[in-house]
Each structure stands twice: as C-alpha cells, then as structure tokens.
Design an enzyme around this catalytic site. Structure first.
Site, PDB file in Angstrom:
ATOM      1  NE  ARG A 108      -4.694   1.000  11.962  1.00 56.16           N
ATOM      2  CZ  ARG A 108      -3.839   0.798  10.955  1.00 56.16           C
ATOM      3  NH1 ARG A 108      -3.205   1.814  10.406  1.00 56.16           N
ATOM      4  NH2 ARG A 108      -3.625  -0.422  10.492  1.00 56.16           N
ATOM      5  CE  LYS A 147      -0.473   0.729   4.903  1.00 58.48           C
ATOM      6  NZ  LYS A 147      -0.678  -0.097   6.101  1.00 58.48           N
TER       7      LYS A 147
HETATM    8  C1  LIG Z   1       0.356  -0.648   6.623  1.00 52.75           C
HETATM    9  C2  LIG Z   1       0.166  -1.837   7.462  1.00 52.75           C
HETATM   10  C3  LIG Z   1       1.234  -2.711   7.696  1.00 52.75           C
HETATM   11  C4  LIG Z   1       2.627  -2.465   7.178  1.00 52.75           C
HETATM   12  O1  LIG Z   1       3.290  -1.577   8.016  1.00 52.75           O
HETATM   13  P1  LIG Z   1       4.824  -1.137   7.760  1.00 52.75           P
HETATM   14  O2  LIG Z   1       5.162  -0.341   8.948  1.00 52.75           O
HETATM   15  O3  LIG Z   1       4.841  -0.358   6.490  1.00 52.75           O
HETATM   16  O4  LIG Z   1       5.614  -2.381   7.636  1.00 52.75           O
HETATM   17  C5  LIG Z   1       0.983  -3.842   8.459  1.00 52.75           C
HETATM   18  N1  LIG Z   1      -0.238  -4.104   8.961  1.00 52.75           N
HETATM   19  C6  LIG Z   1      -1.287  -3.284   8.755  1.00 52.75           C
HETATM   20  C7  LIG Z   1      -2.602  -3.629   9.341  1.00 52.75           C
HETATM   21  C8  LIG Z   1      -1.117  -2.125   8.009  1.00 52.75           C
HETATM   22  O5  LIG Z   1      -2.158  -1.307   7.819  1.00 52.75           O
END
Ligand SMILES: *Cc1c(COP(=O)(O)O)cnc(C)c1O
Length: 358
Positions: free
Chosen positions: A131, A36
C-alpha cells in the site's frame, strides 16, 4: 429513536483503551488511537481521551476538524497519506501526518513555512504490503530532499503499515528492517527520529506475543480498541472486551414459509443467482435492515437460533425456526459487527447511533 440502531458501549471501549495503553507502556510504546473505523464520532473521540490517548488518528480531514472543535486539547494525526489539495487543512489542523511522497513533503513544507504552522511528518515505508510507503532503495535520495525542507515541517519518524492491501503481517524481521531505515536516515540527517511506528492492531498482537522488536516505540490502534479483535490474525484479544457495540433491527414480517423458492430462478437484486437448500417449511422473519445500512456479511446474530438467509437493500431475511423466543412483528433482533460492518453502519445515514456509558 428509530431503528436500525448502532448501540455503542463507551465504557467497554474505554476499558479496552486503558488495557492497550497499559500493555504498550510496559514495552515503552506510545499509541495513537485510530477513530476511522467508527466514523470518528466525537463521543468516541472523548472516550479515547478518557482512556488516556493523547493523539487521535483519522483518515479524513473532515473528521479531524469535527473532533478538534469538540476536543481542542488532543493532538491529531492524519493517517491517510494526504492529497495535495488538503495540505492547507493539514497544516491548519494536524499535529502529525503520514507521508510517502517527496512532492507532498515539499508542498506541505512550503505551506508550513508560509503559514508559520508546525507539523510533524512520519515517513511511511512499504515493508511489502504494497500500500503506501517509500521503497527502501529511495532512502539516500529521500534524505537529501529532507535537508531542504522548512524547519516548520519536522521529520519526526518512520512508520509502516501491514495487513491492509495484501495481508502481509508484521514480523520481528520486517520491523527490525524498518528500524534500520530510521537509523540510516538519522545518520544522513544528523538528528534523532523520535517515532518508529510499527503498524496497527496486528502489531499490538505481535507485541503481546513477544514478537515486536524493542526499537518499535509507537503503534496506531483502531480495531483492538473498538472491537477487541484482530482481523489479520483472526483472533480475539482475551484481555479485551468484544461486546463493545451491537446493531439492533426491527422485525416487520414473521411467517412460516418454504425454504425453497417457487418458480423459475433468475438473478437477484444484485445480479447473482441465489442457491437454496430445501429444508421444508421454516419460520422466518424480515428485518427492516439492508445493504444501505450495513455490510450484511459482517453481521453475526446475537440471539440464539437466529441465522441470516439473505439481504437486499432494505430487507434482511432471517431464519428463526430454531429460536428459543417466539418472535413477532415489532420485536428487535441484535447483531454483532465485524470491522467492515462497524465501518458501514457508522457511515450510513440511515442508522441511528446511540452512545452509552462514558
Ligand atoms: C486504519 C489504520 C490503522 C489502524 O489499523 P487497525 O488495524 O484498525 O488498528 C493504522 N495505520 C494506518 C495507516 C491506518 O490506515
């Protein structure tokens, strides 16, 4: 090819992936590659697969659909807890999905049952970052609800998220606590939960520092893979590439001007009152780059002696007085991107994306 250009070095991201996978495997941890941060371009999804990721995780169904069309053999996980209105698509396209509401579980269960499609749910628990996630006091009632779900919706594990909404870090303590929730659920459900997903990049950081309990067997990695950096701990991973991408922009004006504006100071284009220090006359440039292209705060100039003065929607002003090169109109300056800059540049339709290497 028009500027600004986001130039991405896929070989460096692939290398990062291979290293992260190797380090994780040593500790019995399997990984989801999170796309993402760079808008899930299929060129990048391909690189994830080449590095050895079997599961690609993204927050948007639109991205998952696009990647799956191009790379049908990978598995896909939706990592933003789903909207009720997208569950049909989740059942159609996803192998995994993170969930934190019983109403969503039930609705997805009904859809899976009706369409005979299998989805694996990872139940998210809130370990304090506030969250998404079930609260620990809900475990008993949740277990009861789970018993009435369709066998097409498999509960494959538990997960938690850190360092997102509130900056709460993953620790041996809160990850051990998460693992104990899995145990409690297993006792109630009478079957084994495969996945205990302990977070993202900051949890990989903890793994390298020996602070990840052995019960954690899965992580979801984005930033470390794409940038070799960990925002939560403000730390570069020494073993990873940090020069995975840069943003290039073209100079449209170069001139020596005073550093102090002339006239009465009102508000700038965004309602702020700018403050300037008088440093005499200095050489400055205007780049055809602005807030419509990228989050300027996330940029660091890569050229020596270049610093950012300010930016508006379409103009980025840089001080080039101390630059070693003699810049002129038409020259290209390059910038390093942090996570927010990468996110914004990759989503901006005004930025040309160039993928190099394999
Ligand atoms: C964006 C996201 C990740 C990845 O996090 P990074 O810090 O970029 O490795 C993992 N889990 C969820 C639920 C996320 O939204």
């Amino acid at each position: 090819m028009s500027y600004p250009i986001l130039r991405v070095h896929r070989d460096k991201i692939r290398e990062n992936g291979e290293i992260i996978i190797r380090e994780s495997a040593k500790n019995g941890i399997s990984l989801w590659g999170v796309s993402k941060g760079i808008s899930a371009f299929t060129e990048i999804a391909e690189t994830f697969c080449d590095a050895g990721f079997k599961v690609i995780a993204d927050s948007r169904m639109e991205n998952i659909r696009r990647m799956k069309e191009k790379l049908p053999d990978a598995e896909y996980a939706l990592i933003r807890i789903p909207m009720l209105s997208e569950l049909e698509e989740v059942a159609e396209l996803c192998d995994y999905c993170l969930i934190s509401e019983t109403v969503t579980l039930k609705a997805l269960s009904d859809i899976c049952e009706r369409s005979a499609r299998k989805v694996k749910a990872v139940l998210m628990f809130d370990m304090g970052d506030l969250r998404e996630g079930f609260w620990h006091t809900e475990i008993d009632s949740l277990a009861q609800e789970l018993c009435s779900l369709s066998p097409y919706l498999k509960i494959s594990g538990v997960g938690a998220n850190f360092s997102c909404a509130s900056g709460v870090l993953p620790t041996t303590e809160n990850l051990t606590e998460l693992s104990s929730y899995a145990e409690r659920l297993e006792k109630k459900l009478g079957y084994h939960l495969e996945i205990i997903s302990g977070g993202g990049t900051c949890s990989f950081h903890q793994l390298l520092h020996g602070r990840l309990p052995r019960t954690i067997n899965s992580l979801r990695i984005g930033e470390a893979l794409l940038l070799g950096y960990d925002t939560a701990f403000c730390d570069n991973f020494p073993m990873l590439n940090h020069d995975t991408m840069e943003l290039e922009a073209e100079l449209v004006e170069v001139r020596t001007k005073p550093t102090l504006p002339i006239g009465l100071i009102g508000r700038d284009a965004f309602g702020n009152v700018p403050v300037f220090e008088d440093r005499g006359n200095r050489r400055r440039g205007i780049l055809a780059l602005g807030k419509q292209d990228v989050c300027i705060e996330g940029l660091t100039p890569l050229e020596e002696g270049v610093s950012i003065i300010t930016a508006s929607s379409d103009h980025l002003l840089v001080d080039i007085e101390d630059a070693t090169a003699d810049y002129k109109v038409g020259d290209i300056l390059r910038f390093k991107l942090d996570y927010t800059a990468m996110l914004s540049a990759s989503t901006s339709p005004y930025v040309t994306k160039v993928f190099e290497g394999k």
